[in-house]
Design a protein around this motif. Structure first.
Motif, mmCIF file in Angstrom:
data_model
loop_
_atom_site.group_PDB
_atom_site.id
_atom_site.type_symbol
_atom_site.label_atom_id
_atom_site.label_comp_id
_atom_site.label_asym_id
_atom_site.label_seq_id
_atom_site.Cartn_x
_atom_site.Cartn_y
_atom_site.Cartn_z
ATOM 1 N N ILE A 79 47.270 63.714 18.320
ATOM 2 C CA ILE A 79 46.718 63.561 19.673
ATOM 3 C C ILE A 79 45.197 63.486 19.633
ATOM 4 O O ILE A 79 44.573 62.666 20.335
ATOM 5 N N LEU A 80 44.554 64.321 18.833
ATOM 6 C CA LEU A 80 43.092 64.314 18.755
ATOM 7 C C LEU A 80 42.588 62.995 18.161
ATOM 8 O O LEU A 80 41.614 62.413 18.658
ATOM 9 N N LYS A 81 43.231 62.517 17.118
ATOM 10 C CA LYS A 81 42.844 61.232 16.529
ATOM 11 C C LYS A 81 43.008 60.104 17.547
ATOM 12 O O LYS A 81 42.134 59.246 17.714
ATOM 13 N N LEU A 82 44.153 60.127 18.223
ATOM 14 C CA LEU A 82 44.436 59.083 19.206
ATOM 15 C C LEU A 82 43.465 59.140 20.372
ATOM 16 O O LEU A 82 43.070 58.095 20.918
ATOM 17 N N SER A 83 43.037 60.335 20.764
ATOM 18 C CA SER A 83 42.062 60.471 21.851
ATOM 19 C C SER A 83 40.759 59.763 21.511
ATOM 20 O O SER A 83 40.165 59.082 22.359
ATOM 21 N N MET A 84 40.288 59.920 20.276
ATOM 22 C CA MET A 84 39.056 59.243 19.873
ATOM 23 C C MET A 84 39.216 57.725 19.940
ATOM 24 O O MET A 84 38.329 57.008 20.415
ATOM 25 N N ILE A 85 40.349 57.243 19.460
ATOM 26 C CA ILE A 85 40.586 55.797 19.429
ATOM 27 C C ILE A 85 40.661 55.228 20.842
ATOM 28 O O ILE A 85 40.077 54.184 21.146
ATOM 29 N N ALA A 123 37.220 55.119 22.364
ATOM 30 C CA ALA A 123 36.446 53.998 21.829
ATOM 31 C C ALA A 123 36.928 52.662 22.385
ATOM 32 O O ALA A 123 36.160 51.707 22.481
ATOM 33 N N SER A 124 38.184 52.607 22.772
ATOM 34 C CA SER A 124 38.744 51.377 23.334
ATOM 35 C C SER A 124 38.087 51.008 24.658
ATOM 36 O O SER A 124 38.025 49.830 25.010
ATOM 37 N N ARG A 125 37.584 51.996 25.378
ATOM 38 C CA ARG A 125 37.096 51.713 26.738
ATOM 39 C C ARG A 125 35.595 51.942 26.956
ATOM 40 O O ARG A 125 35.043 51.491 27.968
ATOM 41 N N THR A 126 34.923 52.639 26.044
ATOM 42 C CA THR A 126 33.519 52.957 26.295
ATOM 43 C C THR A 126 32.780 53.183 24.983
ATOM 44 O O THR A 126 33.388 53.513 23.965
ATOM 45 N N ASN A 127 31.441 53.036 25.033
ATOM 46 C CA ASN A 127 30.593 53.314 23.877
ATOM 47 C C ASN A 127 30.025 54.731 23.890
ATOM 48 O O ASN A 127 29.262 55.090 22.995
ATOM 49 N N MET A 128 30.364 55.552 24.871
ATOM 50 C CA MET A 128 29.676 56.822 25.088
ATOM 51 C C MET A 128 30.114 57.933 24.136
ATOM 52 O O MET A 128 29.424 58.931 23.975
ATOM 53 N N MET A 129 31.309 57.832 23.543
ATOM 54 C CA MET A 129 31.791 58.813 22.567
ATOM 55 C C MET A 129 31.883 60.229 23.145
ATOM 56 O O MET A 129 31.577 61.218 22.478
ATOM 57 N N VAL A 130 32.319 60.303 24.383
ATOM 58 C CA VAL A 130 32.580 61.598 25.029
ATOM 59 C C VAL A 130 34.017 61.570 25.519
ATOM 60 O O VAL A 130 34.357 60.784 26.423
ATOM 61 N N LEU A 131 34.875 62.389 24.938
ATOM 62 C CA LEU A 131 36.279 62.397 25.299
ATOM 63 C C LEU A 131 36.462 62.984 26.690
ATOM 64 O O LEU A 131 35.958 64.074 26.993
ATOM 65 N N GLU A 132 37.197 62.257 27.531
ATOM 66 C CA GLU A 132 37.454 62.695 28.898
ATOM 67 C C GLU A 132 38.940 63.013 29.060
ATOM 68 O O GLU A 132 39.773 62.647 28.229
ATOM 69 N N GLU A 133 39.254 63.670 30.155
ATOM 70 C CA GLU A 133 40.638 64.047 30.429
ATOM 71 C C GLU A 133 41.561 62.831 30.415
ATOM 72 O O GLU A 133 42.694 62.905 29.941
ATOM 73 N N GLN A 134 41.070 61.700 30.913
ATOM 74 C CA GLN A 134 41.915 60.502 30.953
ATOM 75 C C GLN A 134 42.306 60.043 29.549
ATOM 76 O O GLN A 134 43.407 59.517 29.337
ATOM 77 N N ASP A 135 41.424 60.263 28.560
ATOM 78 C CA ASP A 135 41.751 59.890 27.184
ATOM 79 C C ASP A 135 42.882 60.749 26.645
ATOM 80 O O ASP A 135 43.790 60.246 25.971
ATOM 81 N N LEU A 136 42.833 62.029 26.944
ATOM 82 C CA LEU A 136 43.877 62.945 26.478
ATOM 83 C C LEU A 136 45.211 62.637 27.150
ATOM 84 O O LEU A 136 46.255 62.570 26.480
ATOM 85 N N LYS A 137 45.200 62.429 28.456
ATOM 86 C CA LYS A 137 46.439 62.129 29.171
ATOM 87 C C LYS A 137 47.066 60.838 28.650
ATOM 88 O O LYS A 137 48.280 60.739 28.485
ATOM 89 N N ARG A 138 46.238 59.858 28.397
ATOM 90 C CA ARG A 138 46.734 58.576 27.898
ATOM 91 C C ARG A 138 47.316 58.732 26.487
ATOM 92 O O ARG A 138 48.360 58.147 26.161
ATOM 93 N N ALA A 139 46.650 59.537 25.650
ATOM 94 C CA ALA A 139 47.143 59.774 24.293
ATOM 95 C C ALA A 139 48.494 60.478 24.313
ATOM 96 O O ALA A 139 49.421 60.106 23.579
ATOM 97 N N ILE A 140 48.621 61.484 25.155
ATOM 98 C CA ILE A 140 49.881 62.223 25.255
ATOM 99 C C ILE A 140 51.002 61.312 25.735
ATOM 100 O O ILE A 140 52.111 61.320 25.184
ATOM 101 N N LYS A 141 50.715 60.511 26.750
ATOM 102 C CA LYS A 141 51.737 59.620 27.302
ATOM 103 C C LYS A 141 52.222 58.620 26.256
ATOM 104 O O LYS A 141 53.432 58.396 26.096
ATOM 105 N N LEU A 142 51.284 58.002 25.527
ATOM 106 C CA LEU A 142 51.657 57.008 24.517
ATOM 107 C C LEU A 142 52.451 57.657 23.386
ATOM 108 O O LEU A 142 53.481 57.126 22.950
ATOM 109 N N LEU A 143 52.001 58.812 22.927
ATOM 110 C CA LEU A 143 52.685 59.447 21.806
ATOM 111 C C LEU A 143 54.073 59.926 22.204
ATOM 112 O O LEU A 143 55.046 59.740 21.460
#
Length: 407
Positions: A282-288, A291-311
């Motif tokens: 999940i943590l690896k997928l959150s980073m990916i 990076a898919s949506r922004t250059n800011m390199m700050v993980l947001e809640e939406q990244d985690l939710k999306r990672a959990i849903k996909l996995l």
């Protein structure tokens, strides 16, 4: 972190799915291929500081019956992108020694933006449309090496035949491959299923292509989308440094982590090792996904939710990867017969024997059918013509455990 330059597409993975919509591979194959591409270009230049440094490499294997799911087709569009960016890739058929040499030769340097110190990284992507060819058969040493490399050690030491001990600094191995359930049986030793290398792999299982595309030609719009995707992938390739996480990300992480064992339950014991590694995936997928949506390199809640849903969606079909993998000599045939019985309202003894004549004699049939009856997976109803009717028991836990088709 890069300056927030204007991306040409709002989200790399979503736009990749749109650009490849007129193709036959299932969306799950295409999604995880896109995930692997971002993991490949990020390399060991970025990380997340957790209890230890976590890097965004992933081992992803597309699994499905031969010739039906378009596994290789799903991987083709990204291969040229990676080559154009100069991403180091291993040969599809290689020896362990050649692979180690390729990993050593992929060594590169980048400045740490926090300290200014130049750091080494040996980043290599294994891109194999025939993973069994790459792994060989029961190649325990290579399997062990791949398991070691997943954790991206700062220093990996190995012994050569002629030059003694050698070292590779900053290991980073990313893998995208394709295979079938049957070939997994032949290429991986039974004891490796469920632990070691397989616990580090995301197995993406599908049974058929998504649709038929008789004319899979790129439109002018799709050609432009691929140009935009290449441009944005080059931006992602420039990332260097640490991924931070927001307070909302951390809060949702704590909530998910404390309750994740109450979510999907893996009744198949071969999934136990994988289950323990879910948080790292999940943590690896959150980073990916970030990076898919922004250059800011700050993980947001939406990244985690999306990672959990996909996995979680992928996990629901993952146990099908190991259909037929077991110590019983009838395990593979039993699972295929149960799949066959489930596919129709009822079948008969003669129909099963005719369908599986290459695998069954009468004695083996009787053993398998009695096993399934004792497991309370099927019923067998005697009829007047001595050809009994055989049916799957509705909502049978045994069927769920063997085939996992209810998820």
């Amino acid at each position: 972190m890069l300056p927030e330059r204007s991306r040409l597409v709002p989200d790399w993975i979503e736009s990749y799915l749109e650009a490849t919509d007129n193709t036959e591979p299932p969306i799950l194959y295409r999604t995880w291929t896109a995930v692997s591409v971002i993991a490949a270009v990020l390399q060991r230049k970025v990380f997340l500081e957790w209890h230890t440094r976590i890097f965004p490499n992933m081992y992803i294997v597309l699994v499905g019956p031969p010739g039906r799911c378009r596994k290789g087709t799903a991987m083709v569009p990204v291969q040229k992108m990676l080559r154009d960016l100069g991403i180091k890739m291993a040969a599809e058929a290689t020896t362990r020694e050649a692979l180690i040499r390729a990993l050593r030769n992929s060594s590169n340097m980048h400045p740490n933006p926090m300290t200014g110190v130049v750091e080494n990284h040996a980043s290599l992507t294994i891109f194999s449309k025939e993973l069994t060819v790459f792994l060989g058969y029961n190649n325990l040493t290579l399997i062990s090496n791949l398991a070691d490399w997943y954790d991206c050690d700062d220093l990996w030491t190995y012994t050569t035949k002629t030059q003694g001990t050698d070292e590779i600094m900053g290991v980073y191995v990313n893998l995208i491959g394709a295979t079938t359930p049957e070939l997994i049986q032949s290429s991986l030793p039974l004891d490796a299923i469920g632990g070691g290398l397989t616990s580090r792999i995301i197995f993406v299982y599908e049974e058929d292509k998504a649709k038929k595309c008789p004319a899979p030609f790129l439109t002018e719009k799709e050609k432009q989308m691929f140009e935009d995707l290449r441009n944005d992938l080059e931006q992602i390739h420039m990332f260097v440094g640490e991924f931070k996480f927001s307070e909302s990300y951390l809060n949702h992480w704590v909530e998910w982590y404390m309750t994740q064992d109450k979510g999907i339950e893996f009744t198949d014991p071969r999934m136990a090792g994988y289950y323990e590694r879910r948080p790292i995936h999940i943590l690896k997928l959150s980073m990916i996904l970030n990076a898919s949506r922004t250059n800011m390199m700050v993980l947001e809640e939406q990244d985690l939710k999306r990672a959990i849903k996909l996995l979680e969606f992928t996990e629901s079909r993952m146990p099908l990867t190991f259909i037929g993998v077991g110590r019983s000599k009838h395990a593979d045939t039993l699972s295929r017969i149960l799949n066959f019985i489930q596919s129709r309202p009822a079948t008969t003894r003669s129909e099963i024997l005719q369908t599986f004549y290459r695998d069954l004699d009468v004695a083996t049939f009787d053993i398998i059918i009695q096993n399934l009856i004792c497991m309370k997976a099927i019923t067998m109803e005697r009829t007047g013509n001595s050809d009994p009717l055989i049916r799957v028991i509705p909502n049978s836990p045994a069927v769920k455990n063997i085939l996992r088709k209810d998820i």
